[in-house]
Motif scaffolding. Structure first.
Motif, PDB file in Angstrom:
ATOM      1  N   ILE A 162      -1.672   4.764   5.361  1.00 40.74           N
ATOM      2  CA  ILE A 162      -1.779   6.144   5.817  1.00 40.74           C
ATOM      3  C   ILE A 162      -3.198   6.650   5.592  1.00 40.74           C
ATOM      4  O   ILE A 162      -3.816   7.284   6.470  1.00 40.74           O
ATOM      5  CB  ILE A 162      -0.763   7.047   5.093  1.00 40.74           C
TER       6      ILE A 162
ATOM      7  N   HIS B 137       4.807  10.596   3.411  1.00 37.91           N
ATOM      8  CA  HIS B 137       3.919   9.557   3.924  1.00 37.91           C
ATOM      9  C   HIS B 137       3.388   8.634   2.841  1.00 37.91           C
ATOM     10  O   HIS B 137       2.658   7.687   3.157  1.00 37.91           O
ATOM     11  CB  HIS B 137       2.747  10.197   4.674  1.00 37.91           C
TER      12      HIS B 137
ATOM     13  N   ASP C  11       4.196   7.128  11.775  1.00 35.44           N
ATOM     14  CA  ASP C  11       4.470   6.518  10.483  1.00 35.44           C
ATOM     15  C   ASP C  11       5.765   5.723  10.609  1.00 35.44           C
ATOM     16  O   ASP C  11       6.853   6.288  10.667  1.00 35.44           O
ATOM     17  CB  ASP C  11       4.597   7.612   9.425  1.00 35.44           C
TER      18      ASP C  11
END
Length: 441
Positions: free
Chosen positions: A119, A143, A250
């Motif tokens: 990320i 995340h 994601d």
């Protein structure tokens, strides 16, 4: 110091040596081994696994082919950093991943060691490629735990307490959570008010030409397995395209067949600019991945994002073997079919018990809502006592994400254990002790 041989001893000693920030404990159980969708604790008790080690064991436990591939690679060369020299395994793995990416193959891969690190890599790439600094994410997003990942997450105050300033210019909006629509809409009356919220921001206080990327979970996993409307996802992607904003998905939790497609975003007929992966990507070994369009992936020069151990030969050998098994066994399709079967079993339970408020999901990524936290905690506790590894998300969502290799017999047994727990709860047979044993989120 005495040797550790029981769950009780291991869990007690763990409190003394492991920092509490890395624990969200659900029960004092320590696992010694596993096979497929089954786990065994140090007392030899068998459990059906509905968690897949937080969706990081999609292929199941104790796979001998993967173990042999790791052993063979370790005996030759465990790793030599690809930062400075080259090895074939990461090249072969990257080529395979590019073939799976939606759209054309003009893509590249960037390895990290976790999804969280990846990320952060995607944040760097987005800013480097666009020359912009602002980022958009969503309420309820999880995340990861590195600083960039925490900054765009919005799910737990403990991820921010005592840490000072996060990275700047991050804006959070409502995720399209139709089951509790903040605008009081139903599917028939929905005019994508949640998307218009972003458009309004673009017209009033958030210049779209300064936004580098929107980070989006195609299924909001830790928010409760929330599946957004297809028209919203496509509308969001179009909004990004209109303003030159990167659309980054994601897939750390939802890739690897979890949703009945290899990538969850494939359920929405959208090609993202970047895909972030982690969890199951290393076949049980640490692996994080960003993959996407070549011009974006090549927008930063070394050493903007590199790690000595990332993409090493051993983890890539394990991952290549896992990919081979995925293709040979048709695990993505198995997830789709078994997921429908499992979800229908829960829907049958919902007809019998008012305690089940909602059942949703795609493939073997299923969320089951119960009335409140105490009810959910007691159901989880009773299931674990009866040999079922099950945890919750948020206040009252059962997280059902078993290994894709789970059998129909194991699914049926899982449903039987959950139904028995519901009956015990209704009969008042579950002790309040559960509330002190189970902590979790």
């Amino acid at each position: 110091m005495s040797s550790l041989s029981t769950s009780k001893e291991i869990c007690a000693r763990e409190l003394e040596v492991l920092a509490k920030t890395q624990k969200l404990p659900y029960c004092p159980i320590a696992f010694e081994s596993g096979k497929g969708a089954l786990l065994y604790d140090y007392e030899g008790k068998e459990y059906i696994d509905l968690l897949s080690s937080a969706s990081s064991a999609n292929i199941g436990h104790g796979n001998e082919e993967v173990a042999e591939a790791v052993k063979e690679q370790m005996s030759k060369l465990a790793q030599f950093s690809i930062v400075y020299f080259s090895c074939k395994e990461p090249v072969e793995y990257a080529e395979k991943l590019i073939e799976l990416y939606p759209g054309d193959n003009n893509k590249k891969v960037l390895f990290s060691t976790t999804g969280s690190e990846s990320i952060d890599a995607a944040i760097k790439l987005a800013k480097g490629y666009t020359g912009r600094n602002k980022l958009i994410s969503f309420n309820g997003a999880y995340h990861g735990s590195t600083f960039g990942a925490i900054s765009i997450s919005a799910i737990s105050l403990n991820m921010r307490r005592k840490m000072g300033a996060m990275i700047p210019d991050v804006y959070h909006f409502n995720y399209p959570k139709c089951i509790t629509c903040p605008y009081g809409k139903c599917e028939e009356s929905c005019n994508l008010e949640c998307l218009k919220e972003i458009e309004t921001a673009f017209s009033l206080y958030l210049p779209p030409e300064e936004v580098a990327a929107i980070f989006f979970e195609p299924i909001a996993g830790d928010a409760g397995i929330i599946v957004p409307p297809k028209k919203y996802v496509q509308g969001l992607a179009e909004l990004c395209k209109k303003h030159g904003i990167l659309f980054i998905v994601d897939e750390i939790q939802q890739a690897w067949g979890r949703s009945g497609k290899f990538f969850a975003i494939e359920n929405f007929d959208v090609e993202p600019d970047l895909i972030v992966m982690g969890k199951s990507s290393g076949a049980g070994l640490p692996m994080g991945i960003v993959m996407g369009k070549t011009e974006i992936m090549d927008s930063l020069d070394a050493p903007a994002h590199l790690f000595t151990m990332s993409g090493n030969s051993t983890v890539c050998a394990a991952a290549l073997k896992m990919l081979e098994i995925f293709e040979r066994e048709g695990l993505v399709e198995q997830s789709r079919v078994k997921g429908e079967y499992f979800k229908n079993k829960f829907l049958e339970l919902q007809k019998k018990y008012d305690i089940i408020k909602d059942v949703r999901g795609l493939g073997l990524s299923i969320g089951v809502d119960l009335p409140d936290k105490n009810t959910t905690t007691k159901i989880i506790y009773q299931c674990q006592q009866n040999g079922l590894v099950l945890i919750s998300l948020g206040e009252c969502t059962l997280r059902v994400q078993p290994p894709l290799v789970i059998t129909y017999e194991q699914i049926d047994k899982s449903i039987a254990i959950i139904e028995e727990a519901i009956q015990d709860l209704i009969a008042g047979k579950i002790s309040d002790e559960a509330l002190s044993v189970i902590n979790g989120w």
